[in-house]
Structures are given as C-alpha cells and as structure tokens.
Design a protein around this motif. Structure first.
Motif, short mmCIF file in Angstrom:
data_model
loop_
_atom_site.label_atom_id
_atom_site.label_comp_id
_atom_site.label_asym_id
_atom_site.label_seq_id
_atom_site.Cartn_x
_atom_site.Cartn_y
_atom_site.Cartn_z
N GLY A 120 -5.41 11.37 -3.57
CA GLY A 120 -6.14 10.17 -3.98
C GLY A 120 -7.23 10.44 -5.00
N ARG A 178 -2.67 7.54 6.10
CA ARG A 178 -3.74 7.66 5.11
C ARG A 178 -3.38 6.74 3.94
NH1 ARG A 178 -4.22 11.93 1.22
NH2 ARG A 178 -2.28 12.79 2.03
N MET A 179 -4.20 5.66 3.76
CA MET A 179 -3.90 4.68 2.71
C MET A 179 -4.41 5.22 1.38
SD MET A 179 -2.65 2.63 4.80
CE MET A 179 -2.79 2.21 6.54
N LEU A 180 -3.51 5.33 0.42
CA LEU A 180 -3.92 5.91 -0.86
C LEU A 180 -4.27 4.85 -1.89
CD1 LEU A 180 -1.48 8.90 -1.40
CD2 LEU A 180 -3.89 8.94 -0.82
N LYS A 181 -3.42 3.85 -2.00
CA LYS A 181 -3.63 2.86 -3.07
C LYS A 181 -3.00 1.53 -2.69
CE LYS A 181 -2.60 1.98 -7.94
NZ LYS A 181 -3.81 1.87 -8.72
N GLN A 211 0.83 -1.20 0.00
CA GLN A 211 0.00 0.00 0.00
C GLN A 211 0.87 1.25 0.00
OE1 GLN A 211 -2.43 -0.81 3.56
NE2 GLN A 211 -4.22 -0.80 2.20
#
Lengths: 674, 297
Positions: free
Chosen positions: A300, A256-259, A244
């Motif tokens: 994002g 903050r997970m973006l992708k 991630q």
C-alpha cells in the motif's frame, strides 16, 4: 407495369443475397455453437457461392472459413487469407486477413495458439501453475471442479448436490502456488445469500475451509495467490456498491484493505512473481470508457500508472519472471495481446503486439512455463425480422438479421406502437461497463439505424412507451444500481423511474401511459403521477416473465412451480381480480418467454427449451404449435409482434459458448532461450 | 535524516494513502506542517491560522456557518472538515484544486481568509512556498478518522451497531439512497452534485463548480461538524434529513439522484442515529507544537 421486370430481378437478387446471409449465419452457428469446424467450412463455401456479387458476405465467409482451417491446423488457411487480401482489398476483412497472415507464420514467430477445451463448461477458471489442470465451475450443479488437461477427465472438488436441493455455487477459483489447494468464491444461499472465500485441497476427498466471510459484502472474488502462499489477492464488492482490493491472510482469514474504488472495478488483478506489486486495469477518469494499467505496491505504499493511453488496456497478467506485463488492448484497432516490459513497478519500454485480433478473450493466468491460458466467450444472439401469417402460424418470408455488422450481439427487439420503428439493444466490447450497451432504433421504412451509447452498465430488456417517443428499460446503471429507466428515443437521455436498487424486470406502460407494470417476486402497478405502487397479485409469486395485453386489461405471467418442477401460464386482470392458471407445462423449470397475440385472444409462448412457439387461448384450452420457430434448434430469447400482426421480431441464439485456449511461446525471454 | 512516517491506518480506511511522487510522507514534513497549521504568522494581521477555521476539536471544522477570516471578514462558504482528505481527489467545496499541495496555499492568499501574499508568507516562516505546501499537505494527510462503530460493523462485528443504527444503515443504503453519493470508506464519491442547496428565490445563490454543483463532503465525524452544507445553512442533522426527504430544492440542474424520499418518522430517526456511529478515533492535535503522530523509520 414497366417496372415489373426490374422489380423481379431485384427481388431475385435480394432473395439470393438473403440466402447467402442465411447460409453464413448457419455456418457461424455450426462453427461457434456446435463446434463442427468441417461442417462449418462446407457451409462457408456454400455461402461464398451463393453470395456471387455480394462481396461483403463472400469476404466474411472466406475469412471465417480460413479461421476454421487455422483452428484445424490446416495449411489451407494461409491460401484463403491470401485470397481475401488479394481479391477483397475493398472489404474490411482484408485488413484482418493481413493480420492473420502475420499471425499464422508460426515459423517466424514460434507462437502457437492451441484450443484445449472446445465446449468448455466454464471459461473463467485458472490453470494450475504447472499447466496440467484447469479449475472451473461445473454449472450442472454449481460445484467447483478441476479438469485434467491430459486425460480430459473432470473431477468435482465440492459436492453440494443438485440445484433442486441447493442454490449454492462456486465462482472464481485459483490454484495455490504449490498447486495443492484451490481458493474459490462461494455463494452461500443458506447464509442470507452471502459470499465466502473458501479453500479446498486438490487431492480430495477433504473438507473445505471458509477463509473469509463478511455479511456486509455483496461479492468476493479471488484473483491471485501471493508467491509465498500466505495471502490471496481479492476483490470485495461492498453493499454500498464500492469495490476494494484486499489481501486475505491464508493463516487467519484477516483482510487488509489496500485500495477502494467506486462502483467500477478492475476486470483483472495480478500479483508480480516477487509479490511486491499488483497490476490492475481501471478507467483513469469517471467519464472514461477506456482503461489504463496501474501497478499498486502490495504493502500500500505507492501506486503508478504503467500504461496511460487513449486505447482500452485491460486484463494485465505478470509474466513468470516478472519482467513483463501481458495485457489485452485495442490500441491496434482490434483486441490484441500485448506485453510491456516493467521494472520496479514502472514501464521499462514500449508495448509490443504479440497476437492481433484475438476477439473477446478473458486471460486466466500464465503458467510457470510461460503458457497463457485464456477463455473465449462466443456470443450468438441475433435479432431477426420476418413476415408471418398468424392464422396459419407460419412465416411467409425468410428471416432477415438486422444490424449485420454486429450480428451475434443484438438483443430484445420491440416494435414501436405505430410499427414505424424497431428498437433493440446491442452489446459492444466487454459487458458490464459504461458504454458497452447501445440502444439501436431502426426505421421500418428506410432500414436506417440510429445508435445511442447509454450510460447503463447492463440492459435486460426494453419496451416502447405508448407515445412512441420513449422506451422503458430494465437494467443496471453505471453505478451498479438496478432499476427501471426511461430512455428518450429522440434525445437519447436516460432517467431513472424506479431506482430503489430492487431487481425489477419486464416493465411496460399501460396504453394510456399512466401506469407502469413490472415484476420482481411481486407484480406491481405504479401510478406515473403519484409514484404510488399497487400489488396486482397478492403475495410473492415466482414469476419468470410477464407481458401486457395490447388493450392493457390483462397480464400474462410465466410462473415457476418449484415443487412440481413445472411452469404455469397465468392470466390476471390489471384492475385486480382472479389470478387464473390457463396452462401447466410439466417440462421442468426454464427461462421461457411469452407474448400476447395482437388480437388479445391468445397467448403465444416458447417451449421445448425455447426452440418452438406454441399458442393457447387466454381462456385456456387446446394448444397449437406454430411454425414460427428458428431452425437448427436456436433458442428464442424474446419475440414481439408488429402492431399489424403481420411481422415478427425475434431475438434468437445462445447466450454464449465458452472455449479455453493457450498461447504458447509468446514471451520474448522464453522465445530467445529457444 | 528523513524519517518516513508510517501512519497507523485506522480500521475501515485504505492502507494505500496516496501522496505525490515528489512529496512522500515523512515525519519531518508532518511535524513541520503541523506547526504551520497552527501558525498565525501566515495571516495578514496575525489573527488567524489554518486551525481557526479547522479546529481539531470540531473535526477540523469551525462550528460557524461561514468561514471567519482576517480583519473580521467573513468568507463565502462553510469551513469543511479536514478528515481523511489524503484520500481526496478534488478539494474545496467546488473541487477547484486537484491536489492537497495546490489546495493548502489558496486560503493563505484568499482575501476573506488569511489574505497574505505567498512571498510574504514564505518570508515570515523562513520557508519557500513549495516547502510550505508540501508540509501542510503532509500534515493534512496524517489527519485520519476511522475505527468507528460503523467500521467495526462492516468488518464483521455485527453487534457494533445498535438495532436502530442498523435500521438507519438499511435506510441509508436503500430507501434514502444516500450511498448514491456518500459511498466508500470515506463516505463520499468526491464528485460534484447539485442538491438544490444553492437554489434561493428562483436562482442559484452560489454557482459552486458551475450549475450549483458542490462536492460531496465526508460524513465521518459528522456530529462534530455542524452546521452543514457548503453555506452552513442547515443547523442540525435533522434539518439535513428533512431537506433530502423533501427532494432538495427543485431546480433545472438538480441531480437526478435527488428526489422526494417519503421517509417515515422512525426512518428519519434511525438515519440520524446511524450517522452518530460514524465518529471514530481522531488523533489528538489540540495541543499546538507538540508532535502527536507516531513515527517509524
């Protein structure tokens, strides 16, 4: 009888060619491992003289000689490149020399490549924004350190103590935009072997701060710092082996997970100077071995492909003014440094080649002044074969490297049970990605080789199966899962045998093919039919390596005695029974290797940092040093005996040597200003 | 004026929610798509809407083994849950559609589902086909499930899962190796696999994407989406665990990741218990024609 004179002439010629090749290999080691460029130039010159009619070796030696001169800033480089282009137009080195000639014309381009750390302890840190310092891992202890590039002084920022007291270590690191902090990943052995993202001030002494910790992550890798210093661009690897992109807040450590990616991950991620975009490399499809360059908005909101090309485009880094992305690509045939203009997260022009033929480099970062810092990992692992007399313990022929074009990248050779084939694996391109590991099978009679591209991301070692039609391999599959695999040497198909994800090593079949032996902290025998496992040694054992006797009755184990800082050689019957130590080697813990002599009477093992081979009876007793070692203190990584006991295959060489370089004045905007 | 839809991304899902350049997510399109989703005029006999087979109360699946269509017709496959499809890379059980915009129009035309030619559908609702596709796709992108006990656990709350669920997660990742296919935030690799479900009486009853391969479904909200598999042939989660424990149905195309697991009874129980932790917060879409997505400029 009539053939004898011709045979003698051929033998003499072969001997001469072999000598030139050996001299060439010595020169390469002197250049890459010892960093002695002048010594290497002398040997390259000798290799050219010895090569006489072998134009391939002569061209290669000349090319490398020119490269040494170039590194020394010597004008002779240009003349030698011109000689290669003029006199060796039929050799592939001529094309490289042509590219070099273009690259050496610094008067025209103004681009300067400068080596700033020849024997780098670590080549994967980052420069400070002003280019005065370089972060790195001091592998003597595993601490994070910085190097003053003006004074060449190294200073540790952490102080964990020696390896004997702690297995913790730092890994990826990067300076904050103001250069006052370094963020780094830290392996915490005391907290379930977990990874942490930490920060430490560069002006010590001061305490570290744990910024992010999550027991559900297998690894944390910081890649870039946002320009306002408030977030760190980070890559997580989760326990389900997915990856991630995350932005970690410096203020409160929230993520903050973006992708999310699958088991594959970007090699490099870089934030644009305005902090709005993240450039990264990734394969465009599941079955793709090449990568493209993508740009993801850091909020994002969107993502775009900046470069979509059949070539392998990797390691994107933004230029300091945000107008370009630098990347490494093989789109001109070999690895080169390229730049592409970008605007609003899109390509705004065609890619431009900046420097051709740069080798296996790892870009670190571009400083404010526009200098690209990069690491170079120089590999030198070669498979050699030779004849030997085990009674006297001596080689009876010079060593011959196999697969000459890829010398330096070949590992772990093993003879088939009938001796007719030699299998080894060969690394191409960047490691740890699908398609980078090849299995090569060489006919002992004809010397012809068959190559198989495997889907494995990593191969640790291989052995032939008793039927001579398959290999058993330990490594990691393309989804990042560790296991033991069977490779069909006819079709090239690979299937998992043990796929629990546990780190099992040194698999080998019993002579009847019914039992598979392997080790982790346990030594295991697995029944092929039922899959049932049996522990041969009761309880865990710090085994470093193991080998099965040819009759399948005994295992020889190399075991760490951590408390004594020593290694022990043990012999254990495969049917179960007494685990007997036949020898203690009080020379510290090291990654040694051993094999059974074909007779099964003796165990031969490498010692003195794997530069010498010694023999000991399987019953214990007197030691004997063999004259089978490699010259120039090269390290023996594996060795195997031919079934007839009259040939040996070595894998020799260092795992790699790091250098740190800068490329200056390469950005067109800066060049035009000058 | 178009309102850009700032969809609240639940814990555990990526902030980057992909959408085509020519179909950015807007509040208007989500609302229009929501209305179309529940609109029975999109079926030939006016008897079914998208929501007939994708019931919000069942995590947008329908509870039956096979999809029910117009005129009492029965489809070939189970209605998949429409959870987190905005993150998808392949659509339908056989992955034959590459985008949501392409996917949403197929059931309208399918004779076993809504059986309505697209020009007629466009005429009935007063929109062109492209607008229908973009609106339905936008609506489906807004259906998100996250912030489950599992999400809280993997984000650091080690008390979010019970000890038995934690043991189940260990089996899920280790011995049972479910993560070979059910990985990532959405618990699917979006890939096609032959697990042997389609292998019946010595032949493939459904070729799927070819060679009996079907797309890995998400496991989110799995307790709401029984029966399971592309043909709805397994009624309970226990049946599913038993199926995989036995190594699927052996056939020549069986995925190499599928093999006998030899799970112990307590391991099977823990695995099922873990899957109950994958239920999160679904938005309330049960009331037709009522906006339920938070909007922002």
């Amino acid at each position: 009888m009539r053939l004898r004179p011709l045979t003698l002439i051929l033998a003499a010629a072969i001997t001469l060619f072999a000598q030139a090749d050996i001299t060439l290999q010595r020169a390469m080691r002197k250049e890459t491992l010892e960093g002695d460029l002048n010594g290497a130039i002398a040997l390259y010159k000798q290799a050219v003289a010895e090569a006489k009619n072998d134009r391939g070796i002569a061209a290669k030696a000349l090319l490398r000689m020119a490269e040494c001169h170039q590194k020394l800033g010597d004008a002779k480089a240009r003349k030698i490149y011109e000689q290669v282009v003029r006199d060796f137009a039929d050799q592939k080195e001529a094309a490289v020399a042509r590219q070099k000639l273009a690259g050496t014309d610094t008067r025209a381009s103004g681009i300067i490549a400068r080596q700033i750390w020849a024997d780098a302890i670590d080549g994967e840190g980052q420069p400070s924004p002003d280019g005065q310092y370089l972060s790195f891992v001091d592998w003597t202890t595993g601490d994070l350190a910085i190097r003053d590039l003006a004074t060449h002084e190294n200073r540790r920022l952490t102080n964990k103590g020696p390896w004997s007291g702690s297995e913790d270590f730092a890994l990826d690191s990067l300076f904050s935009p103001d250069g006052k902090q370094v963020a780094f990943s830290w392996f915490n052995s005391k907290n379930k072997n977990s990874w942490e993202l930490r920060m430490v001030p560069t002006a010590g002494p001061s305490s570290q701060r744990v910024l992010y910790r999550n027991d559900d992550l297998e690894i944390i890798r910081p890649f870039d710092w946002s320009p306002d210093g408030k977030e760190i661009l980070t890559l997580f690897r989760r326990k389900d082996r997915t990856h991630q992109i995350a932005m970690v807040s410096v203020a409160d450590g929230s993520a903050r997970m973006l992708k999310t990616f699958d088991w594959r991950a970007p090699f490099k991620m870089s934030l644009s100077p305005d902090g709005r975009y993240i450039a990264y490399d990734f394969p465009p499809a599941e079955d793709s071995q090449e990568r493209d360059i993508f740009v993801l908005s850091s909020d994002g909101s969107r993502e775009r492909i900046v470069l979509q090309d059949p070539a392998n485009d990797t390691f994107p880094v933004w230029s300091p003014d945000g107008s370009r992305i630098m990347f490494v690509s093989d789109r001109a045939g070999s690895n080169g440094i390229w730049i592409v203009p970008v605007a609003d997260g899109r390509a705004a022009g065609q890619p431009e080649l900046i420097k051709a033929d740069v080798g296996p480099l790892t870009p670190m970062a571009i400083t404010r002044k526009g200098s690209l810092f990069y690491g170079l990992m120089l590999r030198d692992t070669t498979v050699y074969v030779s004849a030997l007399d085990l009674r006297t313990g001596s080689l009876t022929q010079p060593l011959t490297p196999v697969n000459r074009p890829y010398t330096g990248n070949n590992f772990s050779a093993d003879w088939s049970p009938d001796g007719g084939q030699l299998a080894y694996f060969s690394r191409r391109g960047l490691s740890q990605q699908r398609g980078s590991m090849l299995i090569c099978i060489r006919s002992s009679d004809t010397g012809k080789e068959r190559e198989f591209i495997t889907p494995l991301a990593y191969i640790g070692g291989l052995r032939w199966s008793p039927n001579g039609r398959a290999l058993v391999i330990w490594g990691t599959d393309d989804k990042g899962k560790k296991g033991i695999f069977e490779f069909d040497a006819v079709t090239g198909a690979i299937a998992p045998i043990v796929a629990t994800g546990e780190d099992f090593r040194d698999p080998m079949w019993s002579p009847d093919g019914r039992t598979l032996y392997y080790r982790s902290s346990r030594v295991i025998a697995r029944d092929r039919e039922t899959g049932r496992e049996r522990e041969i040694v009761p309880g865990p054992m710090a085994t470093n390596y193991m080998a099965l006797s040819r009759d399948g009755s005994k295992l020889a184990l190399l075991v760490e005695h951590l408390e004594k800082r020593a290694m022990g050689i043990y012999v254990v019957p495969t049917a179960g029974g007494e685990v007997r130590e036949i020898l203690t080697l009080p020379e510290g813990i090291s990654g040694m290797v051993l094999e059974w002599e074909p007779s099964g009477r003796n165990v031969i093992f490498a010692r003195a940092k794997n530069t010498e081979l010694w023999r000991v009876s399987a019953e214990g007793g007197q030691l004997e040093k063999l004259n089978l070692g490699m010259k120039n203190a090269a390290v023996m990584r594996t060795f195997r005996f031919h079934p007839d006991g009259r040939q040996i295959a070595f894998t020799s060489g260092q795992a790699g040597k790091s250098e740190v370089w800068t490329l200056e004045n390469f950005l067109p905007t800066l060049r035009s200003k000058q | 004026m178009l309102l850009l839809a700032v969809i609240a991304i639940p814990l555990g899902l990526d902030h980057y929610l992909p959408a085509p350049e020519d179909n950015p997510i807007t509040a208007e399109k989500i609302e229009l798509g929501r209305r179309l989703f529940f609109d029975r005029r999109l079926s030939a006999d006016g008897s079914v809407s998208c929501s007939t087979c994708h019931d919000p109360a069942r995590a947008f699946s329908d509870g039956g083994p096979l999809a029910a269509g117009v005129f009492g017709r029965i489809g070939r496959r189970n209605s998949p849950a429409l959870i987190n499809r905005g993150y998808g890379r392949a659509f339908f059980w056989d992955g034959r559609a590459n985008t949501l915009e392409e996917q949403v129009l197929k059931p309208i035309q399918d004779t076993n589902e809504m059986d309505l030619p697209l020009p007629q559908a466009a005429s009935r609702v007063g929109l062109d086909t492209r607008a229908i596709a973009q609106a339905l796709a936008s609506y489906i992108r807004s259906i998100l499930s996250g912030d489950s006990s599992y999400d809280r656990f993997v984000n650091g709350d080690r008390a979010a899962l019970s000890p038995q669920q934690q043991f189940g997660l260990q089996i899920f990742r280790g011995k049972a190796n479910c993560v070979a296919c059910h990985a990532g935030p959405n618990l699917t690799d979006e890939s096609l696999h032959n697990t042997g479900v389609a292998w019946r009486d010595g032949k493939l009853a459904d070729m799927g994407a070819g060679a009996g391969r079907f797309k890995t479904p998400t496991l989110r909200e799995i307790t709401l989406t029984a029966p399971y598999m592309h043909d709805g042939s397994l009624a309970t989660l226990r049946d599913v665990v038993e199926f995989y424990d036995a190594g699927g149905h052996a056939n020549s195309g069986l995925d190499p990741e599928i093999r006998k697991l030899n799970l112990l009874p307590e391991e099977k129980r823990a695995l099922i218990e873990f899957m109950t932790a994958l239920s999160g917060k679904l938005p309330n879409y049960t009331q037709e024609f009522r906006p339920s997505v938070a909007l922002a400029r």
